[in-house]
Design an enzyme around this catalytic site. Structure first.
Site, short mmCIF file in Angstrom:
data_model
loop_
_atom_site.label_atom_id
_atom_site.label_comp_id
_atom_site.label_asym_id
_atom_site.label_seq_id
_atom_site.Cartn_x
_atom_site.Cartn_y
_atom_site.Cartn_z
CD1 TRP A 86 -2.89 1.58 0.81
CD2 TRP A 86 -1.35 2.39 2.21
NE1 TRP A 86 -3.30 2.85 1.20
CE2 TRP A 86 -2.38 3.36 2.06
CE3 TRP A 86 -0.28 2.69 3.05
CZ2 TRP A 86 -2.35 4.58 2.72
CZ3 TRP A 86 -0.25 3.91 3.70
CH2 TRP A 86 -1.28 4.84 3.54
CG HIS A 87 3.47 2.26 3.17
ND1 HIS A 87 2.87 1.20 3.82
CD2 HIS A 87 3.47 3.29 4.06
CE1 HIS A 87 2.52 1.58 5.03
NE2 HIS A 87 2.88 2.83 5.21
N GLY A 88 3.61 1.89 -1.58
CA GLY A 88 4.19 2.28 -2.85
C GLY A 88 4.53 1.10 -3.73
#
Length: 521
Positions: free
Chosen positions: A322-324
């Protein structure tokens, strides 16, 4: 328009607050909410007006999808709504990442498109997925479009959270603020906003100069020493905490100007005594989303220890992704998944074999556990911050005495022409003095109360105990041990705010503020 920008501090925020209360003077509560929706859309468009239609589409689609889910009670509608949100995130955030990995795996050439990630896409998509899930489970949904729109677009939390729950926010929008509470809201909100501004400008942005230099050196192929690697890792550890918690303080503080109480998002996470404790303190609203809408639906801990460990690993893998769109985030998520799985396994084995607790060593064990947990978190941040797996491995190897300890601290790369700005240009002075700076930050993090305790207004927020939607088990936001904070009244907040604002503005006028770390997520 950053919270630290001149446009926001001296134009947008004061103008919106003044106009909001002018409308409220004429007892137009519903009009004031519609005004906040318009102001929030303007705030989003200020970043990049090209993506405003995407935000508007997301709000309209999820609003009517939720109404259909509640009316027809069909699982297919729920899955359709979730799928649309996920596909939007996938296209803008992971499409090129997916194609590039398929290309490398099967030696197939793909033409990658120039795709710009819309600001806050992950945040407002997750928030609305949770809303759709709750509408499906409870068969109820919001009937007023403006209330729902404000729930999604409310500008203090739109860009980087906290990821709010509709049950926390929607009731607040329906109730007018009592006039006797406006002064308290301004006092508390202003004090917390300025504390967050202080964290960002005077701590996060300054220590970033050093951490950026260290990671840039590793990226360019410089072999760091033990002290250099650990100093850079610790610098980033403090940078990301003061950067993101500073933003959250400003978000919670600015929301209080409108009488809205956002949930607590940080609770001294570096004081955690185990990996599970860390995730009940760090980015609490993201942790509870992953727990409630991923870990629990996977089965949680209801189907045995092996299934529990697998569920933890899957949850953290998705949380990392989700962070990248980078393998470093995936590995970082897997790393924390393994830490959580290991902790739960050790805890289970301790219960099975009835390992006794020795009261004499209780305090020692607590602080050793805190030190060990913090060390593991720092190593994880190396994965999180590095641009590639190779860079992360290079730094992690240097943290194990691979390249020596202390041969001319930073002298081998501070002058490297590819590094960019030197740490000498920061507020600390000579590079060697960064150790003293890091020790000072450690004292702030481990010895002082957090911002909620410092402002002494945690009872006015959605606290850990008051909301069933906030991660249970977190340490209560108590101020025991800090008797000098027991002073009550409105005099303390303006005094703190005046000092923080004065110092922050001096620094702000001297240099430009960098974007918040989580704006790219």
């Amino acid at each position: 328009m950053l919270f630290t920008s001149q446009e926001f501090l001296f134009s947008f925020l004061p103008i919106v607050v003044i106009l909001y209360y002018i409308i409220r003077i004429f007892h137009a509560h519903r009009v004031s909410l519609a005004f906040l929706v318009g102001a929030s859309l303007l705030y989003y468009a200020w970043w990049d007006i090209r993506f405003l239609p995407l935000l508007v589409f997301s709000v309209i689609f999820n609003y009517y999808c939720a109404k259909a889910i509640a009316f027809y009670c069909k699982r297919s509608l729920f899955f359709f709504g979730v799928l649309v949100n996920i596909l939007l995130v996938f296209y803008f955030k992971y499409y090129n990442f997916f194609l590039s990995n398929i290309s490398n795996l099967f030696q197939v050439e793909f033409t990658l498109s120039e795709i710009t990630l819309p600001l806050a896409l992950s945040f407002f998509s997750f928030q609305q997925i949770a809303y759709l899930a709750d509408c499906y489970k409870t068969k109820t949904c919001e009937k007023n479009f403006f209330d729902y729109s404000l729930f999604v677009t409310f500008f203090p939390q739109l860009i980087m959270g906290p990821i709010v729950h509709h049950a926390e926010m929607l009731p607040q929008f329906k109730v007018a603020i009592p006039r006797d509470k406006i002064l308290r809201d301004f006092s508390i909100g202003g004090g917390l906003f300025l504390i967050g501004l202080f964290k960002k400008l005077l701590i996060a942005d300054q220590v970033a100069v050093f951490s950026d230099s260290v990671f840039a050196a590793a990226q360019s192929g410089v072999n760091l020493t033990f002290v250099e690697a650990w100093s850079g890792a610790l610098a980033y550890t403090f940078q990301i905490y003061f950067d993101f918690s500073g933003y959250t303080d400003m978000a919670v503080g600015s929301a209080r100007f409108f009488g809205i109480h956002l949930p607590i998002n940080f609770n001294s996470p570096y004081k955690s005594t185990n990996p599970s404790d860390f995730w009940t303190r760090w980015h609490i609203t993201l942790s509870r989303f992953l727990r409630d809408y991923l870990y629990f639906p996977l089965g949680g801990n209801r189907f045995g220890i092996l299934r529990t460990l697998i569920n933890l690993l899957i949850t953290m893998l998705i949380g990392g992704l989700w962070h990248g769109a980078n393998w470093t985030f995936v590995i970082w998520g897997a790393y924390h998944g393994l830490l959580l799985a290991s902790y739960h396994l050790i805890k289970k084995l301790s219960a099975v074999f009835l390992i006794p607790e020795i009261p004499l060593f209780k305090v020692i064990r607590k602080y050793f556990s805190m030190f060990l947990t913090f060390t593991l978190v720092v190593m994880g941040w190396v994965l999180f911050r590095s641009d590639s797996i190779e860079t992360a491995l290079s730094i992690l190897k240097s943290m194990t005495l691979k390249n020596g300890i202390y041969p001319g601290f930073l002298s081998n790369f501070v002058s490297h022409e590819n590094i960019g700005v030197s740490f000498m240009n920061g507020i600390i002075g000579e590079p060697s003095s960064c150790i003293a700076w890091l020790l000072f930050l450690a004292v702030v993090v481990f010895m002082l109360p957090n911002s909620m305790q410092l402002a002494h207004f945690f009872e006015e927020t959605i606290s850990v105990k008051e909301s069933k939607y906030v991660t249970p088990g977190s340490e209560p936001l108590a101020i025991t041990g800090y008797p000098w904070l027991l002073f009550k009244g409105y005099v303390l907040y303006p005094m703190i705010g005046f000092v923080v604002l004065s110092v922050s503005l001096i620094l702000y006028m001297a240099s430009d503020s960098s974007p918040f770390i989580y704006t790219v997520f």
